[in-house]
Design a protein around this motif. Structure first.
Motif, mmCIF file in Angstrom:
data_model
loop_
_atom_site.group_PDB
_atom_site.id
_atom_site.type_symbol
_atom_site.label_atom_id
_atom_site.label_comp_id
_atom_site.label_asym_id
_atom_site.label_seq_id
_atom_site.Cartn_x
_atom_site.Cartn_y
_atom_site.Cartn_z
ATOM 1 N N VAL A 174 -25.361 9.640 -9.012
ATOM 2 C CA VAL A 174 -24.170 9.501 -9.688
ATOM 3 C C VAL A 174 -23.017 9.800 -8.855
ATOM 4 C CG1 VAL A 174 -23.038 10.839 -11.687
ATOM 5 C CG2 VAL A 174 -25.425 10.082 -11.844
ATOM 6 N N SER A 175 -22.869 10.840 -7.963
ATOM 7 C CA SER A 175 -22.064 11.194 -7.353
ATOM 8 C C SER A 175 -21.492 10.185 -6.228
ATOM 9 C CB SER A 175 -22.220 12.639 -6.522
ATOM 10 O OG SER A 175 -22.315 13.730 -7.407
ATOM 11 N N THR A 176 -22.520 9.448 -5.553
ATOM 12 C CA THR A 176 -22.021 8.536 -4.758
ATOM 13 C C THR A 176 -21.700 7.319 -5.090
ATOM 14 O OG1 THR A 176 -24.358 7.921 -4.436
ATOM 15 C CG2 THR A 176 -23.540 9.578 -2.637
ATOM 16 N N SER A 177 -22.204 7.085 -6.455
ATOM 17 C CA SER A 177 -21.819 5.675 -7.146
ATOM 18 C C SER A 177 -20.323 5.783 -7.471
ATOM 19 C CB SER A 177 -22.516 5.712 -8.364
ATOM 20 O OG SER A 177 -23.821 5.355 -8.163
ATOM 21 N N LEU A 178 -19.846 6.885 -7.792
ATOM 22 C CA LEU A 178 -18.256 6.853 -7.884
ATOM 23 C C LEU A 178 -17.436 7.077 -6.608
ATOM 24 C CD1 LEU A 178 -18.491 9.949 -10.709
ATOM 25 C CD2 LEU A 178 -18.044 7.440 -11.054
ATOM 26 N N HIS A 179 -18.211 7.538 -5.777
ATOM 27 C CA HIS A 179 -17.379 7.596 -4.200
ATOM 28 C C HIS A 179 -16.527 6.286 -3.765
ATOM 29 C CE1 HIS A 179 -17.839 9.826 -0.217
ATOM 30 N NE2 HIS A 179 -16.506 9.427 -0.403
ATOM 31 N N PRO A 180 -17.058 5.219 -4.130
ATOM 32 C CA PRO A 180 -16.337 3.777 -3.559
ATOM 33 C C PRO A 180 -15.148 3.591 -4.375
ATOM 34 C CG PRO A 180 -18.980 3.214 -3.648
ATOM 35 C CD PRO A 180 -18.419 4.764 -4.388
ATOM 36 N N LEU A 181 -14.877 4.215 -5.472
ATOM 37 C CA LEU A 181 -13.575 4.079 -6.390
ATOM 38 C C LEU A 181 -12.422 4.472 -5.583
ATOM 39 C CD1 LEU A 181 -14.634 5.414 -9.679
ATOM 40 C CD2 LEU A 181 -14.003 3.035 -9.138
ATOM 41 N N ALA A 182 -12.543 5.232 -4.353
ATOM 42 C CA ALA A 182 -11.510 5.607 -3.631
ATOM 43 C C ALA A 182 -10.794 4.482 -3.069
ATOM 44 C CB ALA A 182 -12.018 6.793 -2.401
ATOM 45 N N ILE A 183 -11.593 3.276 -2.767
ATOM 46 C CA ILE A 183 -11.155 2.228 -2.077
ATOM 47 C C ILE A 183 -9.976 1.497 -2.833
ATOM 48 C CG2 ILE A 183 -11.596 -0.238 -1.124
ATOM 49 C CD1 ILE A 183 -12.712 2.042 0.496
ATOM 50 N N GLY A 184 -10.367 1.745 -4.086
ATOM 51 C CA GLY A 184 -9.229 1.059 -5.162
ATOM 52 C C GLY A 184 -7.787 2.082 -4.931
ATOM 53 N N VAL A 185 -8.150 3.213 -4.871
ATOM 54 C CA VAL A 185 -6.974 4.150 -4.693
ATOM 55 C C VAL A 185 -6.232 3.854 -3.475
ATOM 56 C CG1 VAL A 185 -6.169 6.528 -4.795
ATOM 57 C CG2 VAL A 185 -7.900 5.835 -6.143
ATOM 58 N N VAL A 186 -6.994 3.642 -2.355
ATOM 59 C CA VAL A 186 -6.496 3.274 -1.060
ATOM 60 C C VAL A 186 -5.465 2.137 -1.341
ATOM 61 C CG1 VAL A 186 -6.844 2.577 1.322
ATOM 62 C CG2 VAL A 186 -8.153 4.446 0.202
ATOM 63 N N PHE A 187 -6.046 1.123 -1.858
ATOM 64 C CA PHE A 187 -5.287 -0.141 -2.186
ATOM 65 C C PHE A 187 -4.126 0.119 -3.025
ATOM 66 C CE2 PHE A 187 -4.474 -4.076 -4.787
ATOM 67 C CZ PHE A 187 -4.808 -4.899 -3.881
ATOM 68 N N VAL A 188 -4.162 0.755 -4.009
ATOM 69 C CA VAL A 188 -2.813 1.124 -4.650
ATOM 70 C C VAL A 188 -1.909 1.679 -3.693
ATOM 71 C CG1 VAL A 188 -1.585 2.084 -6.577
ATOM 72 C CG2 VAL A 188 -3.799 1.029 -6.927
ATOM 73 N N LEU A 189 -2.204 2.778 -2.976
ATOM 74 C CA LEU A 189 -1.512 3.741 -2.233
ATOM 75 C C LEU A 189 -0.842 2.886 -1.160
ATOM 76 C CD1 LEU A 189 -0.496 6.478 -1.467
ATOM 77 C CD2 LEU A 189 -2.763 6.798 0.010
ATOM 78 N N TRP A 190 -1.451 1.745 -0.467
ATOM 79 C CA TRP A 190 -1.087 1.025 0.594
ATOM 80 C C TRP A 190 0.300 -0.014 -0.181
ATOM 81 C CZ3 TRP A 190 -0.460 1.331 5.174
ATOM 82 C CH2 TRP A 190 -1.421 2.191 6.284
ATOM 83 N N LEU A 191 -0.029 -0.482 -1.577
ATOM 84 C CA LEU A 191 1.075 -1.095 -2.115
ATOM 85 C C LEU A 191 2.331 -0.181 -2.215
ATOM 86 C CD1 LEU A 191 -0.900 -2.842 -5.031
ATOM 87 C CD2 LEU A 191 -0.003 -3.872 -2.802
ATOM 88 N N VAL A 192 2.237 1.057 -2.507
ATOM 89 C CA VAL A 192 3.371 1.875 -2.950
ATOM 90 C C VAL A 192 3.890 2.033 -1.654
ATOM 91 C CG1 VAL A 192 3.658 4.320 -3.306
ATOM 92 C CG2 VAL A 192 2.126 2.987 -4.623
ATOM 93 N N ILE A 193 3.258 2.273 -0.447
ATOM 94 C CA ILE A 193 3.940 2.787 1.053
ATOM 95 C C ILE A 193 4.263 1.489 1.962
ATOM 96 C CG2 ILE A 193 2.746 4.785 1.022
ATOM 97 C CD1 ILE A 193 0.958 3.828 3.190
ATOM 98 N N THR A 194 3.792 0.258 1.156
ATOM 99 C CA THR A 194 4.084 -1.042 2.024
ATOM 100 C C THR A 194 4.634 -1.912 0.696
ATOM 101 O OG1 THR A 194 1.852 -1.558 2.159
ATOM 102 C CG2 THR A 194 2.750 -0.665 4.043
ATOM 103 N N PRO A 195 5.792 -1.981 0.460
ATOM 104 C CA PRO A 195 6.402 -2.807 -0.661
ATOM 105 C C PRO A 195 6.291 -4.296 -0.332
ATOM 106 C CG PRO A 195 7.939 -1.089 -0.220
ATOM 107 C CD PRO A 195 6.992 -1.097 0.716
ATOM 108 N N SER A 196 6.082 -4.710 0.801
ATOM 109 C CA SER A 196 5.769 -5.957 1.635
ATOM 110 C C SER A 196 4.375 -6.671 0.796
ATOM 111 C CB SER A 196 6.151 -6.073 2.897
ATOM 112 O OG SER A 196 5.075 -5.567 3.480
ATOM 113 N N GLN A 197 3.580 -5.737 0.797
ATOM 114 C CA GLN A 197 2.296 -6.041 0.336
ATOM 115 C C GLN A 197 2.378 -6.652 -1.125
ATOM 116 O OE1 GLN A 197 -0.987 -5.968 1.653
ATOM 117 N NE2 GLN A 197 0.039 -5.808 3.421
ATOM 118 N N ILE A 198 3.184 -6.061 -2.127
ATOM 119 C CA ILE A 198 3.554 -6.405 -3.493
ATOM 120 C C ILE A 198 4.227 -7.904 -3.428
ATOM 121 C CG2 ILE A 198 4.608 -6.128 -5.411
ATOM 122 C CD1 ILE A 198 4.701 -2.927 -4.803
#
Length: 297
Positions: free
Chosen positions: A89-113
């Protein structure tokens, strides 16, 4: 010559499965196992630190220390989760961090948007992957343990994303000598997260410092430390020879499947065993969606 980067990535995936599922077996207190995860890694790497030239850029050390603090929080909370909810259960939720990374990079690099709006098909593919993640989470949260695990690990999903940024910046500032940067990165982050957890452990009511030196605990801690070192060796070997680092990340993210496979064998051999298990279809959907995001990023 055919590049065999995928073999190193696959080996790293197996080690990740061992590392992330190990406390389901050991049942050690999170603080204790994190002391070993940090300080024993530092002790094991000390001979290599003494024989490699230090990185000169001071910012490298700033980001390594910050990453050590992030690891101290993330891994301690994650080890407690695997002990309470089970590794699947715990490790199945772990990969969700990649989605957070994706959004974070959009926030700090507007050119990606701007880029994604200029490539609408890719944007639709990203939205489809995010929808897949959402469906997988809803399916997993039907189980009470899954809901509790998600609530408990929610903060970790964000700090893991921050940690990826810190990791990347540290390697950028240590690029003058990549071998030294990797060794010093593992050494510094290990010492920092180990000392943080040691301080908390010594100030926690009811803690017994002598338990740190019990032979069985030291043995378990050494296994954890070796897993951390092997994980980093395989990961960096794969990153060095891969044509695209996203391929390495995609293979490594298979590690929850190895945990499910190992747990299935354990249940077959010990029919009385019982612990929370994540549905295989949910895990596969989650991993497929996250891997899609990695390739599309």
């Amino acid at each position: 010559m055919l590049s065999l980067w995928w073999l190193s990535a696959l080996a790293c995936s197996f080690v990740c499965g061992i590392y992330n599922g190990i406390n389901q077996v050991y049942k050690m207190p999170g603080l204790l196992i994190m002391i070993y995860r940090g300080l024993l890694v530092g002790v094991m790497l000390l001979p290599f630190v003494m024989t490699h030239r230090p990185v000169e850029n001071i910012w490298f050390y700033v980001f390594c220390i910050a990453q050590g603090l992030a690891i101290a929080f993330n891994d301690y909370r994650f080890f407690r989760a695997t002990k309470a909810f089970g590794a699947e259960v715990s490790t199945s939720l772990h990969p969700l961090a990649i989605g957070v990374v994706f959004v974070l990079w959009l926030v700090i690099t507007p050119s990606q948007i701007v880029y994604f709006f200029e490539h609408p098909l890719r944007l639709l593919a990203v939205v489809a992957c995010l929808s897949g993640v959402t469906v997988a989470i809803l399916k997993m949260c039907r189980a009470r343990a899954g809901k509790k695990a998600l609530q408990y690990l929610g903060p970790v999903l964000f700090t893991l994303a921050i940690g990826d940024v810190l990791n990347k910046k540290a390697m950028e500032y240590g690029a003058e000598n990549l071998t030294s940067a990797i060794i010093y990165y593992m050494f510094i982050t290990g010492i920092v997260c180990g000392l943080c957890n040691l301080w908390i452990f010594l100030h926690k009511r009811g803690s017994e410092p002598k338990t740190i030196f019990k032979p069985l605990n030291l043995y378990h801690g050494a296994v954890v430390a070796l897993a951390v070192i092997l994980l980093m060796v395989f990961k960096n070997s794969a990153m060095y020879s891969t044509p695209n680092p996203a391929y390495v990340s995609a293979v490594i993210l298979l590690y929850p499947l190895w945990i499910i496979w190992a747990n299935g064998l354990y249940l077959r051999w010990h029919h009385s065993a019982s612990y929370p298990r994540a549905g295989l279809s949910s895990v596969l959907l989650l991993l497929a969606s996250v891997i899609g995001l990695i390739f599309l990023h």
